[in-house]
Design a protein around this motif. Structure first.
Motif, mmCIF file in Angstrom:
data_model
loop_
_atom_site.group_PDB
_atom_site.id
_atom_site.type_symbol
_atom_site.label_atom_id
_atom_site.label_comp_id
_atom_site.label_asym_id
_atom_site.label_seq_id
_atom_site.Cartn_x
_atom_site.Cartn_y
_atom_site.Cartn_z
ATOM 1 N N ILE A 509 0.835 -1.201 0.000
ATOM 2 C CA ILE A 509 0.000 0.000 0.000
ATOM 3 C C ILE A 509 0.871 1.253 0.000
ATOM 4 O O ILE A 509 0.617 2.212 -0.733
ATOM 5 C CB ILE A 509 -0.943 -0.009 1.219
ATOM 6 C CG1 ILE A 509 -1.953 -1.162 1.086
ATOM 7 C CG2 ILE A 509 -1.677 1.322 1.360
ATOM 8 C CD1 ILE A 509 -2.763 -1.402 2.333
ATOM 9 N N THR A 510 1.918 1.257 0.812
ATOM 10 C CA THR A 510 2.775 2.441 0.877
ATOM 11 C C THR A 510 3.524 2.671 -0.422
ATOM 12 O O THR A 510 3.943 3.796 -0.710
ATOM 13 C CB THR A 510 3.793 2.297 2.020
ATOM 14 O OG1 THR A 510 4.569 1.091 1.821
ATOM 15 C CG2 THR A 510 3.087 2.224 3.367
ATOM 16 N N GLN A 511 3.682 1.622 -1.223
ATOM 17 C CA GLN A 511 4.386 1.772 -2.491
ATOM 18 C C GLN A 511 3.525 2.430 -3.571
ATOM 19 O O GLN A 511 4.028 2.853 -4.604
ATOM 20 C CB GLN A 511 4.864 0.395 -2.987
ATOM 21 C CG GLN A 511 6.018 -0.167 -2.158
ATOM 22 C CD GLN A 511 6.389 -1.570 -2.590
ATOM 23 O OE1 GLN A 511 5.633 -2.227 -3.306
ATOM 24 N NE2 GLN A 511 7.536 -2.048 -2.145
ATOM 25 N N VAL A 512 2.219 2.488 -3.352
ATOM 26 C CA VAL A 512 1.323 3.166 -4.295
ATOM 27 C C VAL A 512 1.313 4.646 -3.946
ATOM 28 O O VAL A 512 0.785 5.049 -2.908
ATOM 29 C CB VAL A 512 -0.103 2.595 -4.232
ATOM 30 C CG1 VAL A 512 -1.019 3.369 -5.170
ATOM 31 C CG2 VAL A 512 -0.095 1.119 -4.592
ATOM 32 N N THR A 513 1.907 5.460 -4.790
ATOM 33 C CA THR A 513 2.025 6.885 -4.501
ATOM 34 C C THR A 513 0.734 7.620 -4.839
ATOM 35 O O THR A 513 -0.099 7.135 -5.603
ATOM 36 C CB THR A 513 3.173 7.511 -5.302
ATOM 37 O OG1 THR A 513 2.841 7.452 -6.706
ATOM 38 C CG2 THR A 513 4.482 6.769 -5.063
ATOM 39 N N LYS A 514 0.599 8.803 -4.257
ATOM 40 C CA LYS A 514 -0.574 9.639 -4.542
ATOM 41 C C LYS A 514 -0.632 10.001 -6.023
ATOM 42 O O LYS A 514 -1.706 10.051 -6.625
ATOM 43 C CB LYS A 514 -0.515 10.898 -3.693
ATOM 44 C CG LYS A 514 -1.761 11.772 -3.740
ATOM 45 C CD LYS A 514 -1.621 12.959 -2.823
ATOM 46 C CE LYS A 514 -2.907 13.772 -2.782
ATOM 47 N NZ LYS A 514 -4.001 13.065 -2.102
ATOM 48 N N ALA A 515 0.556 10.213 -6.622
ATOM 49 C CA ALA A 515 0.611 10.556 -8.040
ATOM 50 C C ALA A 515 0.099 9.400 -8.903
ATOM 51 O O ALA A 515 -0.588 9.615 -9.905
ATOM 52 C CB ALA A 515 2.041 10.918 -8.443
ATOM 53 N N GLU A 516 0.437 8.158 -8.515
ATOM 54 C CA GLU A 516 -0.040 6.992 -9.268
ATOM 55 C C GLU A 516 -1.557 6.910 -9.222
ATOM 56 O O GLU A 516 -2.216 6.655 -10.236
ATOM 57 C CB GLU A 516 0.559 5.710 -8.683
ATOM 58 C CG GLU A 516 1.963 5.396 -9.125
ATOM 59 C CD GLU A 516 2.401 4.059 -8.579
ATOM 60 O OE1 GLU A 516 2.392 3.072 -9.346
ATOM 61 O OE2 GLU A 516 2.744 3.986 -7.389
ATOM 62 N N ALA A 517 -2.120 7.112 -8.043
ATOM 63 C CA ALA A 517 -3.575 7.037 -7.903
ATOM 64 C C ALA A 517 -4.246 8.158 -8.698
ATOM 65 O O ALA A 517 -5.277 7.951 -9.344
ATOM 66 C CB ALA A 517 -3.968 7.119 -6.431
ATOM 67 N N ALA A 518 -3.645 9.347 -8.664
ATOM 68 C CA ALA A 518 -4.228 10.480 -9.385
ATOM 69 C C ALA A 518 -4.133 10.302 -10.890
ATOM 70 O O ALA A 518 -4.957 10.833 -11.642
ATOM 71 C CB ALA A 518 -3.536 11.776 -8.969
ATOM 72 N N ALA A 519 -3.124 9.539 -11.356
ATOM 73 C CA ALA A 519 -2.911 9.360 -12.789
ATOM 74 C C ALA A 519 -3.882 8.366 -13.413
ATOM 75 O O ALA A 519 -3.998 8.292 -14.641
ATOM 76 C CB ALA A 519 -1.479 8.918 -13.056
ATOM 77 N N LEU A 520 -4.592 7.592 -12.592
ATOM 78 C CA LEU A 520 -5.545 6.627 -13.131
ATOM 79 C C LEU A 520 -6.682 7.344 -13.847
ATOM 80 O O LEU A 520 -7.163 8.375 -13.378
ATOM 81 C CB LEU A 520 -6.131 5.762 -12.004
ATOM 82 C CG LEU A 520 -5.199 4.764 -11.309
ATOM 83 C CD1 LEU A 520 -5.878 4.206 -10.070
ATOM 84 C CD2 LEU A 520 -4.812 3.627 -12.258
ATOM 85 N N THR A 521 -7.114 6.796 -14.954
ATOM 86 C CA THR A 521 -8.316 7.321 -15.595
ATOM 87 C C THR A 521 -9.511 6.994 -14.700
ATOM 88 O O THR A 521 -9.446 6.073 -13.865
ATOM 89 C CB THR A 521 -8.535 6.693 -16.973
ATOM 90 O OG1 THR A 521 -8.797 5.281 -16.795
ATOM 91 C CG2 THR A 521 -7.321 6.888 -17.864
ATOM 92 N N PRO A 522 -10.632 7.721 -14.831
ATOM 93 C CA PRO A 522 -11.813 7.383 -14.016
ATOM 94 C C PRO A 522 -12.234 5.929 -14.167
ATOM 95 O O PRO A 522 -12.631 5.290 -13.185
ATOM 96 C CB PRO A 522 -12.889 8.341 -14.552
ATOM 97 C CG PRO A 522 -12.120 9.512 -15.070
ATOM 98 C CD PRO A 522 -10.852 8.942 -15.645
ATOM 99 N N GLU A 523 -12.129 5.383 -15.386
ATOM 100 C CA GLU A 523 -12.518 3.990 -15.617
ATOM 101 C C GLU A 523 -11.588 3.039 -14.862
ATOM 102 O O GLU A 523 -12.042 2.074 -14.227
ATOM 103 C CB GLU A 523 -12.500 3.666 -17.109
ATOM 104 C CG GLU A 523 -13.556 4.393 -17.934
ATOM 105 C CD GLU A 523 -13.209 5.839 -18.205
ATOM 106 O OE1 GLU A 523 -14.105 6.602 -18.601
ATOM 107 O OE2 GLU A 523 -12.025 6.216 -18.013
#
Length: 629
Positions: A509-523
């Motif tokens: 979980i800690t390896q998933v950065t905020k930037a990675e989550a924000a970069a996801l498309t809505p789908e």
């Protein structure tokens, strides 16, 4: 053969008893207004039960049965108006030869147009929570009526004009300037009662389906329409819906209402006032799942449901389902005595159903649709293998066992897929040694020691047939329709990878950065959300916080648009099975607009009585001072 996943009048599960009970109640209360609820999760058999109820009233000239699906009309018109218009249209169709019916139907339809005008021109909709008109409506419709009558085109323009000028202006002319909304509603009921009398309808039965699939505003509009008929004699409504989703719609529509009053929520109170007689669709137990699964597998083999063999088998099944707790009456001896012999396809279905029923019963939570989807997926994969020419490499019993792992233990299936791509079976070998050694410690390195559902995995490994030594590559290959990561030699995609990282450990979980989550498309963000939700749903022991819950909190904290679905998901978790972990640990994932919704949910957990530990934890969360005391 793929089995159609829609409602059916063929009763595979002896739900006819529910339908007959509803029909009997409607006949007993034939002169009284009546609302009946058929509650249950999606796929629990509600639509099929409605079809059986409708069939019971066919051919009765004094009864009119109307089916309404609000989901079909969503986005096209006001659901309240569409429901009333659907009922009137059905009356006109069935009584087209009676002139005075058409005259009175026009009066009712004009009232519907008046409702549209009130809603569209002046936003004058009264609330269903109180039945009290809004401030504008309290002043009466005189000012609007006079403007419409004097110069309707100037006052009602464009779309508004088209929506309300098909009779609304004429209806305004007939209404007294001082007439208020309550008076118009009373007049509507009188007109409708007279319409039923002229049409010689002793009982109007309206079957409402798929209400829990509608958006909250559509569901609420339909419920508002039903409230108009609560005091109309001879009218009965049967509402098929998941009550949890309807409660969510009420909370969504009235966000300012307190969470609860007394032992129950406002949303539940409203639902209980609207629905006079609730029926809960029963979940399938082990015996019922065995019967249902056998019937579906036999159908999937290609037999027709109208064949003599299948009808005879269905008779045996129905008799066994009269007392399912006995677990008897549906065995080879009983079936052979009725059919004379057991066809090979039926014999295979009986064998396979007996092997996978224990785990499928637990995993599908007694939901008929989930069981049907399992059978359909398996049939589709067998057909794919046949089209590719390697059907002889696929055995249904092996495929079904692997699909159980795929559906209920994805980490196990992924490990098996990785082994298969390397032409090995290390995971299977370790598991089956665990089973044969009766729980003894394995001398080899155990990669599954930290798996949260290892006990489920052990039970799965004990199901026949054993898989050690079988070439599983064809099975993994044919399963690629569901999981890209299961493909041989193909790495999982970024979405699947993120799901695994967020669902496995704190480190992941800690390896998933905020930037990675924000970069996801809505789908893709929604796919990650659904993947984590699925893992929590598949967790055996919800008394402890599932690893995927931490990842879900992290994801929804970074993606605000997922916070509303998160609260909705938490609200549908089985209250009797969840631990106190569900109350806290969500952080920013439940902040913002969803903070009040989550607080209301905690309030519901605090007041419920089916899970005392959860009630205590939720109460402490609401009243932290009592904790210090």
């Amino acid at each position: 053969m793929i089995i159609a996943d829609n409602e059916t009048a063929i009763d595979y599960l002896y739900y006819e008893t529910v339908a007959k009970t509803v029909v009997k109640l409607i006949r007993q209360k034939s002169k009284e207004p009546l609302t009946i609820g058929l509650h249950g999760d999606w796929g629990a058999g509600k639509s099929s039960t409605l079809l059986m109820i409708e069939s019971a009233f066919k051919g009765q000239t004094d009864t009119l049965c109307v089916r309404f699906n609000g989901w079909l009309f969503e986005g096209y018109d006001d659901a309240k108006s569409v429901l009333i218009e659907t009922i009137v249209a059905a009356l006109l169709k069935e009584r087209s030869g009676i002139a005075k019916v058409a005259d009175k139907a026009w009066d009712v339809l004009k009232a519907v147009n008046w409702m549209k005008a009130a809603r569209t021109a002046g936003s004058l909709a009264f609330t269903m929570a109180t039945g009290i008109p809004g401030p504008d409506l309290i002043q009466g419709i005189g000012s609007i009526a006079s403007k419409v009558i004097s110069d309707p085109k100037a006052y009602l323009t464009g779309d508004v004009f088209n929506k309300v000028m098909d009779g609304a202006a004429e209806h305004f002319k007939e209404a007294a300037p001082s007439e208020t909304t309550p008076q118009r509603m009373h007049a509507f009921r009188e007109d409708f009662e007279e319409l039923l009398e002229r049409a010689k309808v002793d009982r109007l039965i309206v079957l409402i389906d798929d209400l829990d699939r509608c958006l909250p505003q559509t569901a609420i509009a339909t419920l508002e329409a039903i409230r108009l008929f609560l005091f109309v004699p001879n009218a009965a409504f049967v509402i098929a819906a998941d009550e949890g989703m309807i409660e969510y719609a009420v909370r969504n529509h009235f966000p300012d209402l307190p969470a609860a009053t007394g032992p129950t929520s406002y949303a539940r109170n409203y639902l209980e006032k609207l629905i006079q007689v609730p029926f809960r669709m029963p979940s399938l137990g082990a015996s019922e799942t065995l019967v249902y699964l056998t019937l579906l597998l036999y159908l999937a083999s290609g037999v027709s449901d109208s064949s003599v063999e299948f009808k005879s088998l269905l008779e045996v099944a129905r008799k066994a389902l009269q007392r399912p707790w006995l677990g008897t009456g549906f065995d080879r001896d009983k079936i052979k005595a009725r059919l004379g012999s057991i066809p090979s396809d039926l014999d295979a279905a009986l064998q396979l159903a007996a092997e996978i029923t224990p785990i499928l019963t637990e995993g599908a939570h007694g939901n008929p649709r989930q069981i049907k989807r399992f059978v359909n997926t398996m049939a589709l994969r067998v057909e794919i293998a046949s089209e590719r020419g390697f059907q002889d490499d696929i055995k249904q019993s092996v495929l079904a066992k692997l699909m159980l792992a795929e559906r209920f233990a994805p980490e196990l299936f992924n490990a098996i897929a990785r082994d298969a791509s390397a032409d090995g079976s290390k995971t299977i070998s370790i598991l089956e040694r665990k089973v044969t050694s009766k729980g003894g410690k394995d001398a080899d390195d155990d990669p599954m020691a930290d798996w949260p559902n290892i006990e489920w995995v052990k039970r799965w490994a004990a199901i026949t047939p054993p898989l050690n030594g079988i070439d599983l590559r064809p099975y993994v290959f044919v399963s690629r329709d569901r999981r890209t990561s299961a493909g041989i030699g193909v790495a999982g995609g970024p979405v699947e990878a993120m799901i695994e990282r967020l669902a496995t450990s704190t480190l992941g979980i800690t390896q998933v950065t905020k930037a990675e989550a924000a970069a996801l498309t809505p789908e893709d963000a929604n796919r990650v959300f659904q993947g984590l939700v699925t893992k929590i749903d598949q967790t055996e022991d919800l008394g402890k916080r599932p690893p995927a819950a931490e990842g879900l909190a992290r994801l929804c904290g970074d993606r605000p648009e997922l916070r509303e679905p998160l609260v909705a998901f938490l609200g549908r978790l089985p209250v009797s099975k969840i631990g106190g972990w569900v109350v806290s640990g969500w952080g920013v994932a439940v902040e913002g607009p969803q903070a009040q919704e989550f607080a209301e949910l905690v309030g519901e957990w605090a007041t419920q009585t089916s899970n005392k530990p959860l009630s205590v934890v939720a109460s402490l969360q609401l009243n932290p001072k009592s904790k210090r005391k």
